[in-house]
Design a protein around this motif. Structure first.
Motif, PDB file in Angstrom:
ATOM      1  N   LEU A   4     -19.029   6.716 -19.958  1.00 28.52           N
ATOM      2  CA  LEU A   4     -19.855   7.002 -18.790  1.00 28.52           C
ATOM      3  C   LEU A   4     -18.979   7.531 -17.667  1.00 28.52           C
ATOM      4  CD1 LEU A   4     -22.138   3.813 -18.707  1.00 28.52           C
ATOM      5  CD2 LEU A   4     -22.605   6.032 -19.793  1.00 28.52           C
ATOM      6  N   PHE A   5     -19.175   8.807 -17.305  1.00 27.27           N
ATOM      7  CA  PHE A   5     -18.448   9.393 -16.195  1.00 27.27           C
ATOM      8  C   PHE A   5     -19.224   9.177 -14.893  1.00 27.27           C
ATOM      9  CE2 PHE A   5     -16.946  11.737 -19.924  1.00 27.27           C
ATOM     10  CZ  PHE A   5     -15.565  11.578 -19.766  1.00 27.27           C
ATOM     11  N   LYS A   6     -18.537   9.395 -13.776  1.00 28.75           N
ATOM     12  CA  LYS A   6     -19.114   9.178 -12.443  1.00 28.75           C
ATOM     13  C   LYS A   6     -19.671   7.759 -12.355  1.00 28.75           C
ATOM     14  CE  LYS A   6     -20.413  14.060 -12.139  1.00 28.75           C
ATOM     15  NZ  LYS A   6     -21.507  15.044 -11.918  1.00 28.75           N
ATOM     16  N   SER A   7     -18.960   6.829 -12.967  1.00 29.10           N
ATOM     17  CA  SER A   7     -19.392   5.423 -13.034  1.00 29.10           C
ATOM     18  C   SER A   7     -18.246   4.549 -12.548  1.00 29.10           C
ATOM     19  CB  SER A   7     -19.776   5.046 -14.467  1.00 29.10           C
ATOM     20  OG  SER A   7     -20.856   5.844 -14.913  1.00 29.10           O
ATOM     21  N   LYS A   8     -18.490   3.829 -11.476  1.00 33.61           N
ATOM     22  CA  LYS A   8     -17.420   3.115 -10.782  1.00 33.61           C
ATOM     23  C   LYS A   8     -17.565   1.606 -10.933  1.00 33.61           C
ATOM     24  CE  LYS A   8     -15.394   2.814  -6.129  1.00 33.61           C
ATOM     25  NZ  LYS A   8     -15.496   3.348  -4.760  1.00 33.61           N
ATOM     26  N   LEU A   9     -16.447   0.953 -11.247  1.00 31.34           N
ATOM     27  CA  LEU A   9     -16.410  -0.508 -11.247  1.00 31.34           C
ATOM     28  C   LEU A   9     -16.459  -0.981  -9.803  1.00 31.34           C
ATOM     29  CD1 LEU A   9     -15.927  -3.281 -12.648  1.00 31.34           C
ATOM     30  CD2 LEU A   9     -13.472  -2.857 -12.322  1.00 31.34           C
ATOM     31  N   GLU A  10     -17.534  -1.708  -9.453  1.00 32.74           N
ATOM     32  CA  GLU A  10     -17.712  -2.160  -8.074  1.00 32.74           C
ATOM     33  C   GLU A  10     -17.433  -3.647  -7.897  1.00 32.74           C
ATOM     34  OE1 GLU A  10     -21.081   1.096  -6.676  1.00 32.74           O
ATOM     35  OE2 GLU A  10     -21.734  -0.837  -7.485  1.00 32.74           O
ATOM     36  N   HIS A  59     -16.000 -19.993 -13.528  1.00 30.39           N
ATOM     37  CA  HIS A  59     -15.013 -20.919 -14.087  1.00 30.39           C
ATOM     38  C   HIS A  59     -13.801 -20.179 -14.644  1.00 30.39           C
ATOM     39  CE1 HIS A  59     -18.113 -23.915 -13.531  1.00 30.39           C
ATOM     40  NE2 HIS A  59     -18.929 -23.239 -14.332  1.00 30.39           N
ATOM     41  N   LYS A  60     -13.330 -19.202 -13.853  1.00 31.57           N
ATOM     42  CA  LYS A  60     -12.133 -18.411 -14.172  1.00 31.57           C
ATOM     43  C   LYS A  60     -12.279 -17.605 -15.470  1.00 31.57           C
ATOM     44  CE  LYS A  60      -8.896 -21.275 -11.589  1.00 31.57           C
ATOM     45  NZ  LYS A  60      -7.594 -21.977 -11.582  1.00 31.57           N
ATOM     46  N   LYS A  61     -13.509 -17.304 -15.815  1.00 34.35           N
ATOM     47  CA  LYS A  61     -13.758 -16.475 -17.000  1.00 34.35           C
ATOM     48  C   LYS A  61     -14.685 -15.322 -16.628  1.00 34.35           C
ATOM     49  CE  LYS A  61     -15.056 -16.664 -21.894  1.00 34.35           C
ATOM     50  NZ  LYS A  61     -15.528 -15.275 -21.851  1.00 34.35           N
ATOM     51  N   LEU A  62     -14.359 -14.135 -17.112  1.00 35.93           N
ATOM     52  CA  LEU A  62     -15.176 -12.962 -16.835  1.00 35.93           C
ATOM     53  C   LEU A  62     -16.523 -13.075 -17.542  1.00 35.93           C
ATOM     54  CD1 LEU A  62     -15.236 -10.096 -15.561  1.00 35.93           C
ATOM     55  CD2 LEU A  62     -14.432  -9.229 -17.764  1.00 35.93           C
ATOM     56  N   ARG A  63     -17.599 -12.831 -16.820  1.00 35.28           N
ATOM     57  CA  ARG A  63     -18.948 -12.891 -17.387  1.00 35.28           C
ATOM     58  C   ARG A  63     -19.657 -11.536 -17.381  1.00 35.28           C
ATOM     59  NH1 ARG A  63     -18.754 -17.272 -20.432  1.00 35.28           N
ATOM     60  NH2 ARG A  63     -18.218 -19.155 -19.273  1.00 35.28           N
ATOM     61  N   ALA A  64     -19.372 -10.733 -16.350  1.00 36.69           N
ATOM     62  CA  ALA A  64     -20.065  -9.443 -16.242  1.00 36.69           C
ATOM     63  C   ALA A  64     -19.318  -8.534 -15.275  1.00 36.69           C
ATOM     64  CB  ALA A  64     -21.511  -9.649 -15.771  1.00 36.69           C
ATOM     65  N   VAL A  65     -19.665  -7.261 -15.319  1.00 36.54           N
ATOM     66  CA  VAL A  65     -19.135  -6.292 -14.370  1.00 36.54           C
ATOM     67  C   VAL A  65     -20.306  -5.607 -13.675  1.00 36.54           C
ATOM     68  CG1 VAL A  65     -17.007  -5.881 -15.654  1.00 36.54           C
ATOM     69  CG2 VAL A  65     -19.028  -4.481 -16.145  1.00 36.54           C
ATOM     70  N   VAL A  66     -20.040  -5.093 -12.482  1.00 32.31           N
ATOM     71  CA  VAL A  66     -21.056  -4.334 -11.759  1.00 32.31           C
ATOM     72  C   VAL A  66     -20.594  -2.882 -11.712  1.00 32.31           C
ATOM     73  CG1 VAL A  66     -22.292  -4.015  -9.593  1.00 32.31           C
ATOM     74  CG2 VAL A  66     -21.719  -6.336 -10.385  1.00 32.31           C
ATOM     75  N   GLY A 122     -23.831  -0.369  -9.200  1.00 32.66           N
ATOM     76  CA  GLY A 122     -24.917  -1.251  -8.767  1.00 32.66           C
ATOM     77  C   GLY A 122     -25.610  -2.006  -9.875  1.00 32.66           C
ATOM     78  N   SER A 123     -25.280  -1.725 -11.133  1.00 33.17           N
ATOM     79  CA  SER A 123     -25.928  -2.404 -12.259  1.00 33.17           C
ATOM     80  C   SER A 123     -24.977  -3.411 -12.894  1.00 33.17           C
ATOM     81  CB  SER A 123     -26.374  -1.390 -13.324  1.00 33.17           C
ATOM     82  OG  SER A 123     -27.322  -0.492 -12.790  1.00 33.17           O
ATOM     83  N   GLU A 124     -25.506  -4.591 -13.201  1.00 35.15           N
ATOM     84  CA  GLU A 124     -24.693  -5.645 -13.812  1.00 35.15           C
ATOM     85  C   GLU A 124     -24.742  -5.520 -15.337  1.00 35.15           C
ATOM     86  OE1 GLU A 124     -24.959 -10.476 -14.075  1.00 35.15           O
ATOM     87  OE2 GLU A 124     -25.077  -9.578 -12.059  1.00 35.15           O
ATOM     88  N   ILE A 125     -23.567  -5.533 -15.950  1.00 36.65           N
ATOM     89  CA  ILE A 125     -23.455  -5.428 -17.411  1.00 36.65           C
ATOM     90  C   ILE A 125     -22.645  -6.611 -17.917  1.00 36.65           C
ATOM     91  CG2 ILE A 125     -22.649  -4.021 -19.345  1.00 36.65           C
ATOM     92  CD1 ILE A 125     -22.766  -1.583 -17.493  1.00 36.65           C
ATOM     93  N   SER A 126     -23.200  -7.366 -18.862  1.00 39.72           N
ATOM     94  CA  SER A 126     -22.480  -8.507 -19.427  1.00 39.72           C
ATOM     95  C   SER A 126     -21.185  -8.038 -20.076  1.00 39.72           C
ATOM     96  CB  SER A 126     -23.349  -9.229 -20.456  1.00 39.72           C
ATOM     97  OG  SER A 126     -24.493  -9.782 -19.844  1.00 39.72           O
ATOM     98  N   CYS A 127     -20.135  -8.814 -19.894  1.00 35.99           N
ATOM     99  CA  CYS A 127     -18.830  -8.402 -20.414  1.00 35.99           C
ATOM    100  C   CYS A 127     -17.936  -9.621 -20.589  1.00 35.99           C
ATOM    101  CB  CYS A 127     -18.175  -7.398 -19.464  1.00 35.99           C
ATOM    102  SG  CYS A 127     -16.542  -6.864 -19.987  1.00 35.99           S
ATOM    103  N   ASP A 128     -17.382  -9.769 -21.793  1.00 36.82           N
ATOM    104  CA  ASP A 128     -16.426 -10.846 -22.071  1.00 36.82           C
ATOM    105  C   ASP A 128     -14.993 -10.344 -22.117  1.00 36.82           C
ATOM    106  OD1 ASP A 128     -18.420 -12.864 -22.403  1.00 36.82           O
ATOM    107  OD2 ASP A 128     -18.873 -12.020 -24.373  1.00 36.82           O
ATOM    108  N   ASN A 129     -14.828  -9.057 -22.408  1.00 31.32           N
ATOM    109  CA  ASN A 129     -13.490  -8.476 -22.531  1.00 31.32           C
ATOM    110  C   ASN A 129     -13.436  -7.141 -21.802  1.00 31.32           C
ATOM    111  OD1 ASN A 129     -11.982 -10.262 -24.646  1.00 31.32           O
ATOM    112  ND2 ASN A 129     -14.021  -9.934 -25.515  1.00 31.32           N
ATOM    113  N   LEU A 130     -12.644  -7.101 -20.727  1.00 35.29           N
ATOM    114  CA  LEU A 130     -12.548  -5.911 -19.893  1.00 35.29           C
ATOM    115  C   LEU A 130     -11.098  -5.440 -19.846  1.00 35.29           C
ATOM    116  CD1 LEU A 130     -13.968  -3.984 -17.808  1.00 35.29           C
ATOM    117  CD2 LEU A 130     -13.140  -5.543 -16.038  1.00 35.29           C
ATOM    118  N   ILE A 131     -10.855  -4.230 -20.327  1.00 34.08           N
ATOM    119  CA  ILE A 131      -9.532  -3.617 -20.207  1.00 34.08           C
ATOM    120  C   ILE A 131      -9.509  -2.816 -18.912  1.00 34.08           C
ATOM    121  CG2 ILE A 131      -7.904  -1.986 -21.216  1.00 34.08           C
ATOM    122  CD1 ILE A 131      -8.980  -2.687 -23.958  1.00 34.08           C
ATOM    123  N   LEU A 132      -8.635  -3.226 -18.014  1.00 38.03           N
ATOM    124  CA  LEU A 132      -8.574  -2.632 -16.681  1.00 38.03           C
ATOM    125  C   LEU A 132      -7.433  -1.613 -16.658  1.00 38.03           C
ATOM    126  CD1 LEU A 132     -10.054  -3.122 -13.915  1.00 38.03           C
ATOM    127  CD2 LEU A 132      -8.084  -4.532 -13.300  1.00 38.03           C
TER     128      LEU A 132
END
Length: 533
Positions: free
Chosen positions: A225-231, A237-244, A247-257
């Motif tokens: 997805l282009f033109k799509s920004k991590l906001e 509890h110190k664990k990643l659950r989702a990303v925005v 403006g849209s929330e997407i469930s996420c357990d593993n995020l490569i930054l």
């Protein structure tokens, strides 16, 4: 088992046939017994200006290989080491959500490719445009000064490296480097990068490779997805659950930054979400331009311009009286200097060249190291504010609209403002004004640069006393922060968050960033089962 022969030399007037004959002679066999012949590495030996040679390492297949090597007892001749290939075995832990990658520069691209090849169907998020659109946007900025804050030299498909020299040299010793080069060739790079001592593909070829890898990720079930920004990050509890994202929330357990070294707004968001990071040393200075022919004369002597010799490069290093490192960085033979801003009202320069390196000018950053003690404040983001301060000064001193301040090196050394350029004309766009570059950088940096320039003149005649130009400023040599991670390559403060590549402080160029992306992807693969299972 193949034989590897090192230190085979041929003159500029000899060809590959002579190289093969010399290899056979060194093995004391007839060349007709050679079944296979492959160049492993090519470099130029220019230590003797009157006798410039090409130096090679080659691999040969013939009969009785072990017997030949044992009989010769020559340190330059050995049996090729057969390294064991690590088999990548998928883990068994169930993956609840597909992995998400933020950024499709070298780290994110190779992480995405490896995950896609193993059935993990990654979702790749990129704030900028795909390379075709991004190129048009960047060209418009260079011609008009109209900056797109989300798609520019720093942000977009291919990362900052897409508008650079495309250098593939690295100091890291990792077998994954060979995989990176092989992959570049597979997707459109010239085959010579496999054996060149200083491989480079140029920004033009790099764009082709980037597009082809993107298409392969999509073919394998990945999504980009282009033109799509991590906001934002949703953490519990110190664990990643989702990303925005937008403006849209997407469930996420593993995020490569894999955000690159200029995503300052993202660094700020991570800091506000208590992702642990610390300030990191980097270097700032100027971009310089010289006549490429002058550099060639210094490096190659009477052979400058020989059809077999490409535009020459240089690497310069000096330690100032204060103890700061002063050095050349991202040297671009036959290239041009480009505007590389990613924020309004802040001016940044960078170097770029195409594969043929045909420009009349050579350019390089000449920078001095700065560290935590140089940055005011206590925030881990204080290095970013340090960069911003001097980028803002350069923008204002240049007069706005990303017009760069320019000064002859020899005038800078005498604290004189330049009023006219010599034979070297600046390639920088959108344009430049003659200004005093002492006003664009801290005194501790300018004093170190002056020491360095005086030293470099002794190494390359005409470097500082000729018509060389300084363009201010260069501040994005590496990330100003490190996002600290554990032995599993996860953030030490947020489980499921994998800081990666140059933007996280773990790489310093295209190849090392790509290698880091592979390492992070491998860790995820070894832990989780693929989505295909």
């Amino acid at each position: 088992m193949p034989i590897v022969i090192n230190n085979l030399n041929i003159s500029l007037d000899q060809g590959y046939d002579e190289l093969k004959a010399k290899a056979a002679k060194k093995l004391k066999i007839s060349s007709r017994y050679i079944k296979d012949f492959k160049i492993l590495k090519e470099s130029i030996d220019a230590r003797k200006k009157n006798d410039i040679k090409f130096n090679y390492s080659v691999k040969i297949v013939c009969e009785n290989e072990k017997k030949i090597v044992s009989k010769l007892k020559n340190r330059d001749i050995k049996i090729e080491e057969q390294g064991l290939k690590d088999k990548l075995i998928c883990g068994t832990k169930k993956m609840e959500t597909r992995p998400i990658i933020v950024g499709i520069g070298p780290a994110g691209m190779f992480a995405g490719l490896l995950l896609a090849e193993n059935g993990y169907k990654p979702l790749v998020i990129e704030r900028g445009e795909k390379i075709e659109e991004r190129t048009l946007t960047v060209n418009k900025f260079w011609n008009t000064g109209e900056l797109n804050l989300e798609s520019n030299v720093q942000f977009g498909e291919g990362g900052a490296g897409a508008f650079s020299d495309g250098k593939l040299t690295t100091r890291i010793k990792d077998k994954k480097c060979h995989f990176i080069l092989d992959t570049f060739v597979k997707y459109g790079a010239p085959e010579e990068i496999i054996y060149s001592g200083k491989p480079h593909i140029g920004t033009d070829n790099l764009k082709i490779v980037v597009k082809n890898i993107r298409n392969r990720i999509l073919e394998l079930g990945g999504e980009i997805l282009f033109k799509s920004k991590l906001e934002d990050l949703i953490i519990a509890h110190k664990k990643l659950r989702a990303v925005v994202i937008n403006g849209s929330e997407i469930s996420c357990d593993n995020l490569i930054l894999a955000i690159g070294h200029s995503s300052r707004d993202t660094y700020k968001m991570l800091y506000e979400r208590d992702v642990f990071m610390e300030p990191k040393a980097f270097a700032i200075g100027v971009r310089v331009e010289h006549s490429q022919y002058m550099i060639d004369i210094n490096q190659y002597g009477k052979f400058a311009g020989h059809p077999k010799l490409k535009a020459s490069d240089y690497r310069l290093v000096y330690k100032s009286k204060e103890g700061r490192g002063v050095y050349s960085f991202c040297m671009c033979p036959g290239g041009e200097v480009v505007a590389a801003a990613s924020e309004e009202g802040r001016l940044v320069t960078n170097g770029m060249s195409y594969y043929n390196r045909a420009s009349n000018n050579a350019n390089s950053a000449i920078v001095a190291t700065v560290g935590e003690k140089d940055f005011p404040g206590s925030s881990p983001l204080k290095g970013i504010e340090f960069q911003r301060h001097y980028e803002n000064l350069a923008y204002n001193i240049g007069g706005g609209n990303y017009i760069a301040p320019v000064q002859l090196i020899r005038d800078f050394l005498k604290d004189k403002v330049t009023y006219k350029l010599g034979d070297v004309k600046s390639t920088y766009k959108p344009g430049y004004e003659f200004r005093d570059l002492n006003l664009c950088l801290p005194e501790k940096v300018t004093s170190s640069l002056k020491e360095g320039f005086n030293n470099f003149e002794r190494k390359i005649k005409g470097f500082s006393e000729g018509d060389g130009i300084m363009i201010g400023v260069e501040t994005r040599t590496s990330a100003p922060v490190k996002i600290v991670r554990n032995t599993n390559l996860e953030s030490i403060s947020v489980k499921g968050l994998y800081p990666c590549g140059e933007g996280a402080g773990f790489a310093g160029g295209i190849v090392s960033a790509a290698v880091d992306g592979l390492k992070v992807a491998e860790n995820i693969i070894k832990t989780y089962s693929s989505l295909d299972k």
